[in-house]
Write a protein that holds these residues in place. Sequence first.
Motif, PDB file in Angstrom:
ATOM      1  N   MET A  89       0.814  -1.216   0.000  1.00 44.57           N
ATOM      2  CA  MET A  89       0.000   0.000   0.000  1.00 44.57           C
ATOM      3  C   MET A  89       0.848   1.266   0.000  1.00 44.57           C
ATOM      4  SD  MET A  89      -3.178  -0.664  -0.290  1.00 44.57           S
ATOM      5  CE  MET A  89      -3.481   1.083  -0.197  1.00 44.57           C
ATOM      6  N   PHE A 149      -6.097   0.629  -3.443  1.00 48.29           N
ATOM      7  CA  PHE A 149      -6.818  -0.392  -2.680  1.00 48.29           C
ATOM      8  C   PHE A 149      -8.165  -0.701  -3.309  1.00 48.29           C
ATOM      9  CE2 PHE A 149     -10.055  -1.370   0.520  1.00 48.29           C
ATOM     10  CZ  PHE A 149      -9.506  -2.478   1.153  1.00 48.29           C
ATOM     11  N   GLU A 172     -10.710  -4.110   6.962  1.00 47.04           N
ATOM     12  CA  GLU A 172      -9.803  -2.979   7.143  1.00 47.04           C
ATOM     13  C   GLU A 172      -9.783  -2.160   5.866  1.00 47.04           C
ATOM     14  OE1 GLU A 172      -6.234  -4.856   9.943  1.00 47.04           O
ATOM     15  OE2 GLU A 172      -5.868  -4.359   7.850  1.00 47.04           O
ATOM     16  N   ILE A 173      -9.523  -0.870   6.001  1.00 37.06           N
ATOM     17  CA  ILE A 173      -9.261  -0.025   4.828  1.00 37.06           C
ATOM     18  C   ILE A 173      -8.017   0.804   5.134  1.00 37.06           C
ATOM     19  CG2 ILE A 173     -11.630   0.074   3.987  1.00 37.06           C
ATOM     20  CD1 ILE A 173     -11.843   2.871   5.289  1.00 37.06           C
ATOM     21  N   PRO A 174      -7.291   1.218   4.097  1.00 35.92           N
ATOM     22  CA  PRO A 174      -6.068   1.989   4.338  1.00 35.92           C
ATOM     23  C   PRO A 174      -6.361   3.452   4.638  1.00 35.92           C
ATOM     24  CG  PRO A 174      -6.410   1.708   1.992  1.00 35.92           C
ATOM     25  CD  PRO A 174      -7.511   0.930   2.680  1.00 35.92           C
ATOM     26  N   GLN A 205      -2.636   6.232   0.639  1.00 28.79           N
ATOM     27  CA  GLN A 205      -1.986   5.184  -0.149  1.00 28.79           C
ATOM     28  C   GLN A 205      -0.863   5.805  -0.966  1.00 28.79           C
ATOM     29  OE1 GLN A 205      -5.375   3.310  -1.936  1.00 28.79           O
ATOM     30  NE2 GLN A 205      -5.767   4.947  -3.380  1.00 28.79           N
ATOM     31  N   PHE A 225       0.348   6.466   2.549  1.00 28.08           N
ATOM     32  CA  PHE A 225      -0.157   5.382   3.397  1.00 28.08           C
ATOM     33  C   PHE A 225       0.486   5.487   4.783  1.00 28.08           C
ATOM     34  CE2 PHE A 225       0.248   0.787   4.698  1.00 28.08           C
ATOM     35  CZ  PHE A 225      -1.087   0.628   5.044  1.00 28.08           C
ATOM     36  N   VAL A 227      -4.075   1.831   9.107  1.00 26.19           N
ATOM     37  CA  VAL A 227      -5.312   1.193   8.639  1.00 26.19           C
ATOM     38  C   VAL A 227      -6.442   1.487   9.615  1.00 26.19           C
ATOM     39  CG1 VAL A 227      -4.038  -0.659   7.494  1.00 26.19           C
ATOM     40  CG2 VAL A 227      -4.869  -1.008   9.825  1.00 26.19           C
ATOM     41  N   ASP A 235      -9.619  -0.239  11.378  1.00 27.80           N
ATOM     42  CA  ASP A 235     -10.293  -1.486  11.748  1.00 27.80           C
ATOM     43  C   ASP A 235     -11.797  -1.220  11.684  1.00 27.80           C
ATOM     44  OD1 ASP A 235     -11.512  -3.600  13.006  1.00 27.80           O
ATOM     45  OD2 ASP A 235     -10.179  -3.640  14.738  1.00 27.80           O
ATOM     46  N   CYS A 241      -5.247  -5.085   4.644  1.00 29.57           N
ATOM     47  CA  CYS A 241      -4.323  -4.339   3.797  1.00 29.57           C
ATOM     48  C   CYS A 241      -3.126  -3.879   4.610  1.00 29.57           C
ATOM     49  CB  CYS A 241      -5.022  -3.143   3.140  1.00 29.57           C
ATOM     50  SG  CYS A 241      -5.667  -1.945   4.325  1.00 29.57           S
ATOM     51  N   GLY A 242      -2.065  -3.511   3.899  1.00 36.20           N
ATOM     52  CA  GLY A 242      -0.883  -3.041   4.603  1.00 36.20           C
ATOM     53  C   GLY A 242       0.347  -3.066   3.725  1.00 36.20           C
ATOM     54  N   GLY A 247       0.191  -3.309   9.129  1.00 39.42           N
ATOM     55  CA  GLY A 247      -1.000  -4.103   8.850  1.00 39.42           C
ATOM     56  C   GLY A 247      -0.818  -5.601   8.945  1.00 39.42           C
TER      57      GLY A 247
END
Length: 696
Positions: A134, A141, A160-162, A165, A174, A177, A179, A261-262, A269
Amino acid sequence: MADISKIRNIGIIAHIDAGKTTVTERMLYLSGEKHRVGRVDHGTTDTDDDPEEQDRGITIFSACVKYSWGDYNVNLLDTPGHVDFTAEVERCLRVLDGAVVVFSAREGVEAQSETVWRQADRYEVPRIVFINKMDREGADFENVFNDIGPRLGGRPVAVEIPVGQGPTHVENPFRGVIDLVNLKFLQFDPETEGKEVTETDLPDELADDASIWREQLLEAVYEISEEAMTLAMEEKEIPRDVIMAALRQGCLDRTIQPVFCGSALHGIGVQPLMTGVGNFLPSPLDRPPVEGFVPGKDEKKVSRKPDPKEPFCGLVFKILPAKTGDNYWIRIYSGELSQNSRVFCPNRDKKENVAQIWQIHATKKDRDGQSDTVGAGDICCVIGPRFAITGDTLCDTKSPIELPSIKFAETVLSMAIEPESTSDRKKLEETLNMLRRQDPTFRAVENEEIGQTIISGMGELHLEVIQHRLTRDFNLNVKFYKPRVNYRETIGGTADITGVCNRVMGGNQMFARLKTRVMATEDPAAPVVVFDRLPPDCPLPNAVRSAAIDEMRERAGGGGMIAGFPLSGVRFEVYDAEMQEDGSDEVAFRIAAGDAFESGIKAAGPVLLEPVMRVEVTTPEDYMGEIVGDLQQRRAIIASTETRGMMTVITAHAPLKEMFGYSSAVRSLSQGRAGSSMEPYGYQAAPQADAESFSY
């Protein structure tokens, strides 16, 4: 022995260069199994411990490592991403309970991503997704997330979403993340390589985006959990436990794939991903009992539960030759396996000794990992067996069971090798036998007429690695010759012919006639089939009848009429026969069957088939014209082109014969900015000139 409910047997699968090995390294570091993170580009990772892997910076051989995370004991198999080594993925998925599919946030869903996803579908393996890299330029993403459904037939659900990025120099890099289950912002301390995680409430500027994604997560939960749906209709808060239980059930049922993601390289992540492995992927108890047959009684099915009290049953999924005794990697499905015990191998009808049991670290025995007993659900290394091969079952001698074996793809490329001297011949033969035990997709057949050995593999890289191992690892003086394509043969039409035997042998008149229909099947790569369609009132005795059909099947197994390449896509039907009272015996009908086979193939028109590859090229648009033109010169058919971010993806179907050295060619055409991957696609009729180059 570990609590079976806390065991996780997982694999890391992905396209080449998506970051599988880096994810594995980071998991080992964060779990405390090692104190320093290895780097793929430095050749210091635990799982890429072969010199060939370290030189090339890619995974070639699957490796097994163990680590503990919370209450869970994880057996992790790191697998290759290159299509030439897809057999390593195949055998790992056969014995695993769950998988982590890694995608690059920049390249997204690639060709080999689709291959490994289909393999996981075939073995019904639940999986979670990790969108890696990421922090790379061009990371996207949402684009990768939205591709998983239409391209792979999956149902991704983001847990999860970032936050941002791309690398640090972009406007919104980035940096952590969100939760979505707990609605928390997670940040990872770069000073501690991601070991220190800071959890805070969501800043206001992130709340709206998180709310949209969380609503999508809850919609998936409502479809799985009636309790969650009821609470939602009553406008009540959905408890975390209800959400987690629904996500786990959906993952186990393979109706959804939780998405994380990570950046594995920087430790961002990965900790939540490791927790997700325990929360969402199955234990051996969550998988159906393994099924097999009673040896010698294929119609009698039996099953084994993952219970130490059940009779012992395990599957050999990998063999590593060693001077001190071959290392057999075994997945234990039921019962217990102890040192100095005797087990039964139904595939070979042999009893085997289990002299030692070891835990595995990478591709070697763990120095401190010898065990007296290993129980159901675990993976271990065994020393002692002599007869079993990859895909064979080992079981209790008193309660035998034969599990389905592992099917591997057919080889597509061959090359000739020969020893420089007579003294090297014996050593070469022993080395090739050892490599065959290790690699089920490697073939080696000696041609005594020309004094050469023909080795076959899954592609150029596969044969190149074999070549380097023979010369570097085993110090063999061997000559190598140009690779050649593994052609097949079929027929172009349908013919009705009569196979005849009408000759005098040993003073006796031999007579037989067989009327046979020969036709091509829809799939040119399908196995040859021979059907007995003789009417019930046919006067042939059963022994004579069977001899004729067996002879035709044996002839079909011997190859076609053009150059003796394997025959495929042909159907024979024997529908009438004539005999005389004297001289119409088994020998006569075998001769007639052989005549029917040869005459039928010639009458129906023999056709040479060449293997076709599915080629995927990812290139900047500036070079698309040159690359398409080059592909067309190689007799490729362009199947599709599409835009992914700043790159154009070209999918084509091209004859393998024309694709030698293509990876170098495509880099040259694009100044090193394009990449390609290939996988077997099928067979098609070869040009007439190729067929004419072989003699009948």
